[in-house]
Design a protein around this motif. Structure first.
Motif, mmCIF file in Angstrom:
data_model
loop_
_atom_site.group_PDB
_atom_site.id
_atom_site.type_symbol
_atom_site.label_atom_id
_atom_site.label_comp_id
_atom_site.label_asym_id
_atom_site.label_seq_id
_atom_site.Cartn_x
_atom_site.Cartn_y
_atom_site.Cartn_z
ATOM 1 N N LEU A 185 34.524 41.019 54.369
ATOM 2 C CA LEU A 185 35.636 41.248 53.449
ATOM 3 C C LEU A 185 35.163 41.246 52.000
ATOM 4 O O LEU A 185 35.563 42.091 51.200
ATOM 5 C CB LEU A 185 36.724 40.193 53.647
ATOM 6 C CG LEU A 185 37.502 40.255 54.958
ATOM 7 C CD1 LEU A 185 38.429 39.050 55.081
ATOM 8 C CD2 LEU A 185 38.285 41.548 55.059
ATOM 9 N N SER A 186 34.297 40.308 51.666
ATOM 10 C CA SER A 186 33.786 40.195 50.305
ATOM 11 C C SER A 186 32.991 41.439 49.912
ATOM 12 O O SER A 186 33.127 41.946 48.792
ATOM 13 C CB SER A 186 32.915 38.946 50.181
ATOM 14 O OG SER A 186 32.413 38.824 48.869
ATOM 15 N N SER A 187 32.185 41.948 50.833
ATOM 16 C CA SER A 187 31.381 43.142 50.528
ATOM 17 C C SER A 187 32.243 44.362 50.260
ATOM 18 O O SER A 187 31.822 45.297 49.591
ATOM 19 C CB SER A 187 30.398 43.431 51.673
ATOM 20 O OG SER A 187 31.089 43.922 52.808
ATOM 21 N N LYS A 188 33.462 44.342 50.758
ATOM 22 C CA LYS A 188 34.400 45.450 50.535
ATOM 23 C C LYS A 188 35.336 45.184 49.354
ATOM 24 O O LYS A 188 36.284 45.926 49.128
ATOM 25 C CB LYS A 188 35.221 45.697 51.804
ATOM 26 C CG LYS A 188 34.366 46.201 52.957
ATOM 27 C CD LYS A 188 35.194 46.394 54.196
ATOM 28 C CE LYS A 188 34.302 46.887 55.336
ATOM 29 N NZ LYS A 188 35.060 47.042 56.579
ATOM 30 N N LYS A 193 43.067 35.218 40.815
ATOM 31 C CA LYS A 193 43.612 36.562 40.573
ATOM 32 C C LYS A 193 42.701 37.395 39.687
ATOM 33 O O LYS A 193 42.621 38.616 39.843
ATOM 34 C CB LYS A 193 45.017 36.453 39.980
ATOM 35 C CG LYS A 193 46.037 35.934 40.982
ATOM 36 C CD LYS A 193 47.331 35.512 40.375
ATOM 37 C CE LYS A 193 48.092 36.537 39.639
ATOM 38 N NZ LYS A 193 49.410 36.089 39.184
ATOM 39 N N ALA A 194 41.979 36.747 38.751
ATOM 40 C CA ALA A 194 41.135 37.461 37.803
ATOM 41 C C ALA A 194 39.785 37.853 38.404
ATOM 42 O O ALA A 194 39.201 38.852 38.006
ATOM 43 C CB ALA A 194 40.919 36.622 36.560
ATOM 44 N N ASP A 195 39.271 37.066 39.347
ATOM 45 C CA ASP A 195 37.960 37.364 39.940
ATOM 46 C C ASP A 195 38.035 38.675 40.701
ATOM 47 O O ASP A 195 39.006 38.971 41.385
ATOM 48 C CB ASP A 195 37.532 36.243 40.908
ATOM 49 C CG ASP A 195 37.083 34.995 40.176
ATOM 50 O OD1 ASP A 195 36.860 35.084 38.960
ATOM 51 O OD2 ASP A 195 36.955 33.954 40.832
ATOM 52 N N SER A 196 36.987 39.451 40.568
ATOM 53 C CA SER A 196 36.962 40.701 41.329
ATOM 54 C C SER A 196 35.626 40.940 41.977
ATOM 55 O O SER A 196 34.681 40.312 41.746
ATOM 56 C CB SER A 196 37.314 41.884 40.449
ATOM 57 O OG SER A 196 36.536 41.904 39.273
#
Length: 122
Positions: free
Chosen positions: A67-70, A119-122
Motif C-alpha cells: 500500500l505504501s509503495s502505491k 493528513k499532510a504526509d504523502s
C-alpha cells in the motif's frame, strides 16, 4: 479461564487469543496451556514478542509495504494499546512512517496535531 466466572471476561480472553497470544497474562496463558497441553510462548524462554503468533500482524506486514509503495495511507484501529504496541513495532521494522493516537494522548490539541500530520504526509 479468568477465575471470575464472568462471560464477558471470558470473551475478553478469547479476543486476546485471536488478536495476539502475547496479550494474555502469564496466568491465563499457563491455564490455557494446561488445558490444551501445549507449551506457551512465555515458557519458551525467548522473552521477546513473537509476531508469528498473530496472523493479523503477518497480514499487516505483508499489506502495508504494498500500500505504501502505491502512495496509500492506512488507518489501523485497535481496542488494545498492547496490540497497538505490537503493530507499531511491526511498522517500525518495515521502515514505514506512522502516526499513533491512543488513550495516552489526552490533549485535544496533540491529537489534532497527529491527525494533521497524518493528513499532510504523502
Amino acid at each position: 479461564l479468568n477465575g471470575t466466572g464472568s462471560a464477558l471476561a471470558a470473551l475478553d480472553v478469547l479476543r486476546k487469543i485471536c488478536t495476539h497470544t502475547d496479550l494474555l497474562t502469564s496466568k491465563a496463558a499457563e491455564q490455557i496451556s494446561r488445558m490444551i497441553r501445549r507449551p506457551t510462548a512465555s515458557s519458551s524462554g525467548r522473552g521477546e514478542a513473537d509476531d508469528s503468533a498473530s496472523c493479523k500482524l503477518d497480514f499487516i506486514k505483508e499489506l502495508l509495504p504494498e500500500l505504501s509503495s502505491k502512495g496509500h495511507r492506512t488507518l489501523i484501529f485497535s481496542q488494545s494499546r498492547q496490540m497497538l504496541d505490537r503493530v507499531e513495532a511491526a511498522v517500525r521494522s518495515l521502515g514505514l512512517e506512522f502516526c499513533r493516537i491512543d488513550g495516552s494522548i489526552s490533549s485535544i490539541e496533540k491529537r489534532q496535531e497527529e491527525v494533521d500530520r497524518f493528513k499532510a504526509d504523502s
